[in-house]
Design an enzyme around this catalytic site. Sequence first.
Site, mmCIF file in Angstrom:
data_model
loop_
_atom_site.group_PDB
_atom_site.id
_atom_site.type_symbol
_atom_site.label_atom_id
_atom_site.label_comp_id
_atom_site.label_asym_id
_atom_site.label_seq_id
_atom_site.Cartn_x
_atom_site.Cartn_y
_atom_site.Cartn_z
ATOM 1 N N HIS A 1 34.294 -26.367 21.030
ATOM 2 C CA HIS A 1 35.080 -25.991 22.198
ATOM 3 C C HIS A 1 35.259 -27.200 23.120
ATOM 4 O O HIS A 1 34.760 -28.290 22.845
ATOM 5 C CB HIS A 1 34.476 -24.788 22.922
ATOM 6 C CG HIS A 1 33.070 -25.000 23.423
ATOM 7 N ND1 HIS A 1 32.724 -25.986 24.324
ATOM 8 C CD2 HIS A 1 31.915 -24.342 23.134
ATOM 9 C CE1 HIS A 1 31.445 -25.924 24.595
ATOM 10 N NE2 HIS A 1 30.912 -24.940 23.867
ATOM 11 N N HIS B 1 32.330 -29.451 24.197
ATOM 12 C CA HIS B 1 31.916 -30.494 23.248
ATOM 13 C C HIS B 1 32.838 -31.702 23.379
ATOM 14 O O HIS B 1 32.402 -32.852 23.348
ATOM 15 C CB HIS B 1 31.980 -29.987 21.805
ATOM 16 C CG HIS B 1 31.105 -28.800 21.535
ATOM 17 N ND1 HIS B 1 31.603 -27.596 21.106
ATOM 18 C CD2 HIS B 1 29.771 -28.635 21.650
ATOM 19 C CE1 HIS B 1 30.599 -26.740 20.956
ATOM 20 N NE2 HIS B 1 29.481 -27.336 21.276
ATOM 21 N N CYS C 1 14.703 -16.649 23.719
ATOM 22 C CA CYS C 1 16.163 -16.492 23.648
ATOM 23 C C CYS C 1 16.640 -17.250 22.414
ATOM 24 O O CYS C 1 16.505 -18.479 22.337
ATOM 25 C CB CYS C 1 16.860 -17.038 24.892
ATOM 26 S SG CYS C 1 18.668 -17.045 24.690
ATOM 27 N N CYS D 1 19.323 -19.926 23.096
ATOM 28 C CA CYS D 1 18.799 -21.229 23.544
ATOM 29 C C CYS D 1 17.823 -21.811 22.536
ATOM 30 O O CYS D 1 17.479 -22.991 22.644
ATOM 31 C CB CYS D 1 18.063 -21.093 24.868
ATOM 32 S SG CYS D 1 19.073 -20.591 26.259
ATOM 33 N N CYS E 1 18.321 -14.276 30.147
ATOM 34 C CA CYS E 1 18.413 -15.719 29.965
ATOM 35 C C CYS E 1 19.414 -16.307 30.955
ATOM 36 O O CYS E 1 20.544 -15.828 31.046
ATOM 37 C CB CYS E 1 18.863 -16.035 28.536
ATOM 38 S SG CYS E 1 19.372 -17.755 28.354
ATOM 39 N N HIS F 1 22.539 -17.527 28.836
ATOM 40 C CA HIS F 1 23.299 -16.591 28.006
ATOM 41 C C HIS F 1 23.473 -15.202 28.606
ATOM 42 O O HIS F 1 24.292 -14.432 28.128
ATOM 43 C CB HIS F 1 22.647 -16.462 26.626
ATOM 44 C CG HIS F 1 22.727 -17.728 25.831
ATOM 45 N ND1 HIS F 1 21.737 -18.681 25.859
ATOM 46 C CD2 HIS F 1 23.701 -18.212 25.025
ATOM 47 C CE1 HIS F 1 22.094 -19.701 25.090
ATOM 48 N NE2 HIS F 1 23.280 -19.450 24.578
ATOM 49 N N LYS G 1 33.279 -18.732 31.875
ATOM 50 C CA LYS G 1 32.360 -19.612 31.180
ATOM 51 C C LYS G 1 32.768 -19.765 29.708
ATOM 52 O O LYS G 1 33.164 -18.795 29.069
ATOM 53 C CB LYS G 1 30.954 -19.002 31.274
ATOM 54 C CG LYS G 1 29.862 -19.928 30.819
ATOM 55 C CD LYS G 1 28.495 -19.369 31.182
ATOM 56 C CE LYS G 1 27.435 -20.254 30.564
ATOM 57 N NZ LYS G 1 26.089 -19.855 30.918
HETATM 58 ZN ZN LIG Z 1 19.676 -18.393 26.200
#
Ligand SMILES: [Zn+2]
Length: 525
Positions: free
Chosen positions: A20, A23, A129, A132, A146, A149, A305
């Site tokens: 995306h 990056h 998580c 992560c 999290c 997330h 986001k």
């Molecule tokens: Zn996470």
Amino acid sequence: MSKPDIYLSTTIPYINGRPHLGHALEFVQADVLARHYRATGHAVRLQSGTDDNSLKNVLAAAAEGTDVADLVSRNSAAFEALAGPLQLSFDDFIRTSSDPRHRPGVERFWRACAARGDLYRKSYQGLYCTGCEQFYRPAELDGGRCPEHGTEPETVSEENWFFRLSRYAGQLKEEITSGRLRIEPAARRHEVLAFIDGGLEDFSASRPASRAGGWGIPVPGDPGQVIYVWWDALGNYITSLGYGDGPEAPEYRRWWAWPGQRIHLVGKGVLRFHAVYWPAMLLSAGLPLPTAIYVHDYLTIGGAKISKSAAGPAARAADPAALTAAYGPDAVRWWLLREVPRTGDADFTPERLVARANEDLANGLGNLVSRVTSMVHRYRDGVVPATGDLATNPDLAAGGPLAAATELGAACQQLPGQIAAALARPDFRAATAAVAALTGQANRCIEDTAPWRLARSAAGGDEAAARQLETVLAVLVAACRTLAAELTPFLPGLAAKAAAACAALSGRLPAPQPLYPRLDAPPAS
Ligand SMILES: [Zn+2]
């Protein structure tokens, strides 16, 4: 004296989804630094890659009913292929699941820390998580969820290998406060120091092989456990250099062990891994630390986001390969470099990308180069006036008749230093703003000096006007050449076109051509 070698790395993304724009931001920032340092006489190695050994990849493959190795291979290729459309000058791209350099290096690294007594087994229960790939303390969660997330972590109970992070708090603090390990911007350095001051707890450095679905690198001497994916992934920065062949490996010594700069570019969400865990692991293994960690914030897309798993129309529209196909690499790179601030998140929309490219590249630089080269053809038949050294040209003396050209010449002298200073922080927006500012100044210089008026006077026999016209044209061509050279690290494609438009290879400038066409507004969604 030769300049220090510079090793630059991006983080290696998880590849449970497509690349995306976030990056692309990190890749382009790293590429700009690599191009800038190469152009200023440093030997540079720019490295990227993919983090293949993640549990997330196992879950993504299971969800789509694919083999993990197939999913990893397909998605890794999509990341590596961004180098084409985004014009990234990677020297190396490591895939952690399949690159033969990686596993021996990770194993050697593990053994070095074990030999220091920094790895031990312990039963553990924690909140994990998977997004992560990280355990969280309850106090770190956001309403039980999290913070990255927004998902509820699962409770995991298992026996793992632990790394004695707690042992390195003092040394880490000393490395960071002394500036030997530079963390930019300063707010991120303060964040890391506060985290260390809060007390470092040993972290779990392995997973039961059963929970990892058999995917990953087994712990040396304990095949029932696989090495924690973050441990494995962080190792890429040295395994790619042949650390697995031994610390005397030539690439390892040149880029990591010898004096030079070792710079990691990272997103704010993985700061702790890079600025705390990784340096502590290196200290344990007796290896040199990175010299700098540059932290960027996040992008949002149309206010939302970015999430790799979100396959909505906004995310698809912001796919970096799709954007370069629609608008070209220059517009995409320029938006990322010119609009994203050094701190704070930035919001992307295609409308903003188009508006920025049209203002700076079409109306700004494109217009400038086309006006200047056209005037050289109209008034001098394409031959750039030979005015001698502009620094000693009497028409350009302070308080002389060509004040705007005098000031433009001085500003051109300053641009390389301004860009170097901005990139040393690094502040990509400040660097590109300096390019845009000089472009604007050069366009205003044309209005202020009005070469067409000088040409009319010269045609009427005014010798001073004829000489001033030559001087103004020479200053303007020099400004275009400076801009083309200084734009190169940011927009290598457009910079090369601008340089060619201003190069008098056969004594004359090439016939003027539009440098950068205006982009059409994006289709209404
Ligand atoms: Zn996470």
